[in-house]
Design a protein around this motif. Structure first.
Motif, PDB file in Angstrom:
ATOM      1  N   THR A 151     -14.059  -4.690  -0.063  1.00 49.37           N
ATOM      2  CA  THR A 151     -14.530  -4.186   1.228  1.00 49.37           C
ATOM      3  C   THR A 151     -13.420  -3.536   2.041  1.00 49.37           C
ATOM      4  OG1 THR A 151     -14.177  -6.272   2.420  1.00 49.37           O
ATOM      5  CG2 THR A 151     -16.272  -6.001   1.294  1.00 49.37           C
ATOM      6  N   THR A 152     -12.174  -3.972   1.859  1.00 53.69           N
ATOM      7  CA  THR A 152     -11.045  -3.377   2.581  1.00 53.69           C
ATOM      8  C   THR A 152     -10.194  -2.477   1.695  1.00 53.69           C
ATOM      9  OG1 THR A 152      -9.623  -5.276   2.081  1.00 53.69           O
ATOM     10  CG2 THR A 152     -10.888  -5.356   4.149  1.00 53.69           C
ATOM     11  N   GLY A 153     -10.457  -2.463   0.385  1.00 58.26           N
ATOM     12  CA  GLY A 153      -9.624  -1.676  -0.520  1.00 58.26           C
ATOM     13  C   GLY A 153      -8.215  -2.234  -0.634  1.00 58.26           C
ATOM     14  N   THR A 154      -8.095  -3.555  -0.640  1.00 56.46           N
ATOM     15  CA  THR A 154      -6.784  -4.205  -0.695  1.00 56.46           C
ATOM     16  C   THR A 154      -6.514  -4.744  -2.089  1.00 56.46           C
ATOM     17  OG1 THR A 154      -6.878  -4.852   1.635  1.00 56.46           O
ATOM     18  CG2 THR A 154      -5.352  -6.063   0.240  1.00 56.46           C
ATOM     19  N   ARG A 168      10.234  -5.608   7.605  1.00 61.76           N
ATOM     20  CA  ARG A 168       8.948  -5.401   8.277  1.00 61.76           C
ATOM     21  C   ARG A 168       7.852  -6.098   7.473  1.00 61.76           C
ATOM     22  NH1 ARG A 168       9.324   0.933   7.641  1.00 61.76           N
ATOM     23  NH2 ARG A 168      11.511   0.307   7.544  1.00 61.76           N
ATOM     24  N   ALA A 169       6.728  -6.374   8.129  1.00 63.19           N
ATOM     25  CA  ALA A 169       5.605  -7.020   7.452  1.00 63.19           C
ATOM     26  C   ALA A 169       4.699  -6.007   6.776  1.00 63.19           C
ATOM     27  CB  ALA A 169       4.802  -7.854   8.449  1.00 63.19           C
ATOM     28  N   VAL A 170       4.536  -4.829   7.405  1.00 66.77           N
ATOM     29  CA  VAL A 170       3.673  -3.774   6.887  1.00 66.77           C
ATOM     30  C   VAL A 170       4.416  -2.454   6.985  1.00 66.77           C
ATOM     31  CG1 VAL A 170       1.455  -2.595   7.110  1.00 66.77           C
ATOM     32  CG2 VAL A 170       1.620  -5.019   7.677  1.00 66.77           C
ATOM     33  N   THR A 171       4.283  -1.618   5.973  1.00 66.62           N
ATOM     34  CA  THR A 171       4.945  -0.318   5.983  1.00 66.62           C
ATOM     35  C   THR A 171       4.017   0.750   5.432  1.00 66.62           C
ATOM     36  OG1 THR A 171       6.908   0.899   5.218  1.00 66.62           O
ATOM     37  CG2 THR A 171       5.933  -0.649   3.676  1.00 66.62           C
ATOM     38  N   ASP A 172       4.233   1.982   5.897  1.00 66.88           N
ATOM     39  CA  ASP A 172       3.570   3.125   5.272  1.00 66.88           C
ATOM     40  C   ASP A 172       4.616   4.020   4.605  1.00 66.88           C
ATOM     41  OD1 ASP A 172       4.827   4.233   7.467  1.00 66.88           O
ATOM     42  OD2 ASP A 172       3.025   5.129   8.334  1.00 66.88           O
ATOM     43  N   GLY A 173       5.827   3.490   4.467  1.00 68.55           N
ATOM     44  CA  GLY A 173       6.919   4.232   3.852  1.00 68.55           C
ATOM     45  C   GLY A 173       7.018   3.982   2.358  1.00 68.55           C
ATOM     46  N   ASP A 174       8.158   4.334   1.803  1.00 71.35           N
ATOM     47  CA  ASP A 174       8.382   4.242   0.359  1.00 71.35           C
ATOM     48  C   ASP A 174       8.493   2.790  -0.088  1.00 71.35           C
ATOM     49  OD1 ASP A 174       9.083   4.785  -2.299  1.00 71.35           O
ATOM     50  OD2 ASP A 174      11.218   4.932  -1.793  1.00 71.35           O
ATOM     51  N   LEU A 205      -8.435   2.412  -8.734  1.00 72.02           N
ATOM     52  CA  LEU A 205      -9.153   1.699  -7.677  1.00 72.02           C
ATOM     53  C   LEU A 205      -8.975   2.369  -6.318  1.00 72.02           C
ATOM     54  CD1 LEU A 205      -8.048  -1.917  -8.668  1.00 72.02           C
ATOM     55  CD2 LEU A 205     -10.317  -0.906  -9.071  1.00 72.02           C
ATOM     56  N   ALA A 206      -7.989   3.256  -6.213  1.00 66.81           N
ATOM     57  CA  ALA A 206      -7.668   3.935  -4.949  1.00 66.81           C
ATOM     58  C   ALA A 206      -7.469   2.942  -3.801  1.00 66.81           C
ATOM     59  CB  ALA A 206      -8.727   4.965  -4.596  1.00 66.81           C
ATOM     60  N   PRO A 207      -6.594   1.956  -3.978  1.00 61.85           N
ATOM     61  CA  PRO A 207      -6.402   0.961  -2.909  1.00 61.85           C
ATOM     62  C   PRO A 207      -5.786   1.576  -1.662  1.00 61.85           C
ATOM     63  CG  PRO A 207      -4.731   0.699  -4.603  1.00 61.85           C
ATOM     64  CD  PRO A 207      -5.706   1.706  -5.130  1.00 61.85           C
ATOM     65  N   ARG A 208      -6.236   1.102  -0.509  1.00 61.51           N
ATOM     66  CA  ARG A 208      -5.701   1.555   0.777  1.00 61.51           C
ATOM     67  C   ARG A 208      -4.598   0.635   1.294  1.00 61.51           C
ATOM     68  NH1 ARG A 208     -11.226   1.949   1.115  1.00 61.51           N
ATOM     69  NH2 ARG A 208     -11.454   0.126   2.472  1.00 61.51           N
ATOM     70  N   THR A 209      -4.569  -0.589   0.777  1.00 59.15           N
ATOM     71  CA  THR A 209      -3.518  -1.549   1.122  1.00 59.15           C
ATOM     72  C   THR A 209      -3.029  -2.206  -0.157  1.00 59.15           C
ATOM     73  OG1 THR A 209      -4.529  -2.006   3.280  1.00 59.15           O
ATOM     74  CG2 THR A 209      -2.957  -3.625   2.464  1.00 59.15           C
ATOM     75  N   LEU A 210      -1.715  -2.329  -0.278  1.00 61.87           N
ATOM     76  CA  LEU A 210      -1.102  -3.045  -1.389  1.00 61.87           C
ATOM     77  C   LEU A 210      -0.421  -4.285  -0.821  1.00 61.87           C
ATOM     78  CD1 LEU A 210       0.543  -0.039  -3.286  1.00 61.87           C
ATOM     79  CD2 LEU A 210      -1.639  -1.158  -3.813  1.00 61.87           C
ATOM     80  N   ALA A 211      -0.870  -5.465  -1.242  1.00 60.92           N
ATOM     81  CA  ALA A 211      -0.327  -6.725  -0.744  1.00 60.92           C
ATOM     82  C   ALA A 211       0.716  -7.233  -1.733  1.00 60.92           C
ATOM     83  CB  ALA A 211      -1.446  -7.744  -0.562  1.00 60.92           C
ATOM     84  N   LEU A 212       1.997  -7.032  -1.395  1.00 55.71           N
ATOM     85  CA  LEU A 212       3.113  -7.400  -2.258  1.00 55.71           C
ATOM     86  C   LEU A 212       3.465  -8.868  -2.071  1.00 55.71           C
ATOM     87  CD1 LEU A 212       3.283  -4.268  -2.064  1.00 55.71           C
ATOM     88  CD2 LEU A 212       5.771  -4.524  -2.065  1.00 55.71           C
ATOM     89  N   MET A 213       3.730  -9.550  -3.163  1.00 54.05           N
ATOM     90  CA  MET A 213       4.169 -10.932  -3.047  1.00 54.05           C
ATOM     91  C   MET A 213       5.595 -11.030  -2.546  1.00 54.05           C
ATOM     92  SD  MET A 213       4.177 -14.028  -5.755  1.00 54.05           S
ATOM     93  CE  MET A 213       4.582 -15.671  -5.161  1.00 54.05           C
ATOM     94  N   GLY A 215       7.978  -8.616  -0.531  1.00 55.10           N
ATOM     95  CA  GLY A 215       8.198  -7.365   0.174  1.00 55.10           C
ATOM     96  C   GLY A 215       7.106  -7.125   1.190  1.00 55.10           C
ATOM     97  N   PRO A 216       7.162  -6.004   1.907  1.00 56.85           N
ATOM     98  CA  PRO A 216       6.149  -5.709   2.915  1.00 56.85           C
ATOM     99  C   PRO A 216       4.847  -5.259   2.274  1.00 56.85           C
ATOM    100  CG  PRO A 216       7.622  -3.852   2.696  1.00 56.85           C
ATOM    101  CD  PRO A 216       8.179  -4.929   1.807  1.00 56.85           C
ATOM    102  N   SER A 217       3.743  -5.472   2.966  1.00 56.39           N
ATOM    103  CA  SER A 217       2.488  -4.884   2.524  1.00 56.39           C
ATOM    104  C   SER A 217       2.507  -3.392   2.848  1.00 56.39           C
ATOM    105  CB  SER A 217       1.312  -5.573   3.207  1.00 56.39           C
ATOM    106  OG  SER A 217       1.206  -6.916   2.771  1.00 56.39           O
ATOM    107  N   PHE A 218       1.833  -2.619   2.017  1.00 61.88           N
ATOM    108  CA  PHE A 218       1.848  -1.160   2.151  1.00 61.88           C
ATOM    109  C   PHE A 218       0.468  -0.670   2.551  1.00 61.88           C
ATOM    110  CE2 PHE A 218       0.808   2.898   0.097  1.00 61.88           C
ATOM    111  CZ  PHE A 218       1.785   3.722   0.647  1.00 61.88           C
ATOM    112  N   THR A 219       0.422   0.257   3.501  1.00 62.47           N
ATOM    113  CA  THR A 219      -0.826   0.923   3.848  1.00 62.47           C
ATOM    114  C   THR A 219      -0.651   2.420   3.616  1.00 62.47           C
ATOM    115  OG1 THR A 219      -0.172   1.168   6.175  1.00 62.47           O
ATOM    116  CG2 THR A 219      -1.412  -0.804   5.580  1.00 62.47           C
ATOM    117  N   GLY A 220      -1.643   3.024   2.975  1.00 59.23           N
ATOM    118  CA  GLY A 220      -1.552   4.448   2.690  1.00 59.23           C
ATOM    119  C   GLY A 220      -2.151   4.745   1.329  1.00 59.23           C
ATOM    120  N   ASN A 221      -1.553   5.698   0.635  1.00 52.70           N
ATOM    121  CA  ASN A 221      -2.058   6.150  -0.653  1.00 52.70           C
ATOM    122  C   ASN A 221      -1.546   5.212  -1.750  1.00 52.70           C
ATOM    123  OD1 ASN A 221      -2.767   7.494  -3.006  1.00 52.70           O
ATOM    124  ND2 ASN A 221      -2.296   9.521  -2.188  1.00 52.70           N
ATOM    125  N   GLY A 222      -2.271   4.121  -1.949  1.00 46.74           N
ATOM    126  CA  GLY A 222      -1.852   3.144  -2.943  1.00 46.74           C
ATOM    127  C   GLY A 222      -1.878   3.693  -4.355  1.00 46.74           C
TER     128      GLY A 222
END
Length: 250
Positions: A151-154, A168-174, A205-213, A215-222
């Motif tokens: 439902t969230t694409g995570t 950081r907890a969440v990033t949209d960077g590299d 799956l085209a995830p919108r969020t990547l939850a890393l164990m 490192g920071p979670s990523f939002t963007g083009n997973g």
């Protein structure tokens, strides 16, 4: 040490503990993820010795006894070391993992019988849906797998994209460059021949969020991040194979 809480997607929380003594001076994070729903799920239990910290953090979101599902990426202390401690405080909770993981480890390790998940099987949490995906030997472990919250694409991606630090907890960077640095340092990946193909299948799956164990979670083009990570592992595997075959060509 403290365990910090961040909502990384709607109803999905990152519980993060930073350990500066691992890989100093950058240090290292250990992250668990709580997926809310009628039947809440926790992905990764954390280390057994961190159970008190993580339990106190989770209790700030919901009573720990409300947990219904406990899952993890592969059998390793930081992924599932506190499994039985969580089962003890959450009497309705069930451990869940893939067939290989249950057969070789979880059936014996878990204090209660686990639920065996087929590749692609979905658990309906009530408000959230998590799909189990087998990823054997990716990044390591015969029993490796990930969860995709539809439902969230995570994508709860376990040790994929492991990196150092806690900036950081969440990033949209590299997140690929830092993951390459960590792989160079730890050499933690199995480098199985099908690794790149497996990671590219997750990109589908085209995830919108990547939850890393780690490192920071990523939002963007997973999907783009996953494809770039797959390319790096293909490069590593090709180099390792060439090195292994060099004596035969001499």
């Amino acid at each position: 040490m403290e365990t910090r809480i961040t909502e990384i997607a709607d109803g999905i929380y990152r519980l993060s503990t930073y350990v500066p003594d691992i890989a100093p001076p950058a240090g290292f994070t250990f992250n668990q993820f709580l997926v809310l729903g009628d039947e809440p799920l926790m992905f990764h239990t954390g280390l057994r010795k961190m159970f008190g910290l993580n339990r106190a953090a989770l209790a700030r979101i919901l009573p720990p006894e409300r947990l219904r599902w406990i899952a993890y990426g592969h059998f390793e202390a930081d992924e599932c070391g506190a499994m039985n401690e969580w089962l003890a405080v959450a009497p309705q909770a069930t451990a869940a993992h893939g067939q290989t993981g249950c057969l070789v480890s979880l059936n014996d390790f878990s204090d209660r019988p686990p639920r065996v998940l087929a590749d692609g099987e979905v658990i309906d949490l009530g408000g959230k849906r998590v799909r189990f995906i087998d990823t054997p030997h990716t990044p390591h472990g015969w029993d490796a797998g990930v969860l995709f919250e539809e439902t969230t694409g995570t994508l709860l991606c376990g040790d994929l994209f492991t990196q150092l630090g806690d900036d950081r907890a969440v990033t949209d960077g590299d997140i690929v460059g830092p993951a390459i640095v960590a792989e160079d340092m730890f050499r933690y990946a199995a480098l199985a021949p099908g690794m790149g193909r497996t990671i590219r299948s997750l990109a589908g799956l085209a995830p919108r969020t990547l939850a890393l164990m780690h490192g920071p979670s990523f939002t963007g083009n997973g999907a783009a991040a996953l494809r770039a990570l797959a390319d790096d592992y293909d490069r590593r595997i090709t180099a390792e194979m060439a090195e292994a075959l060099r004596p035969l060509a001499a």
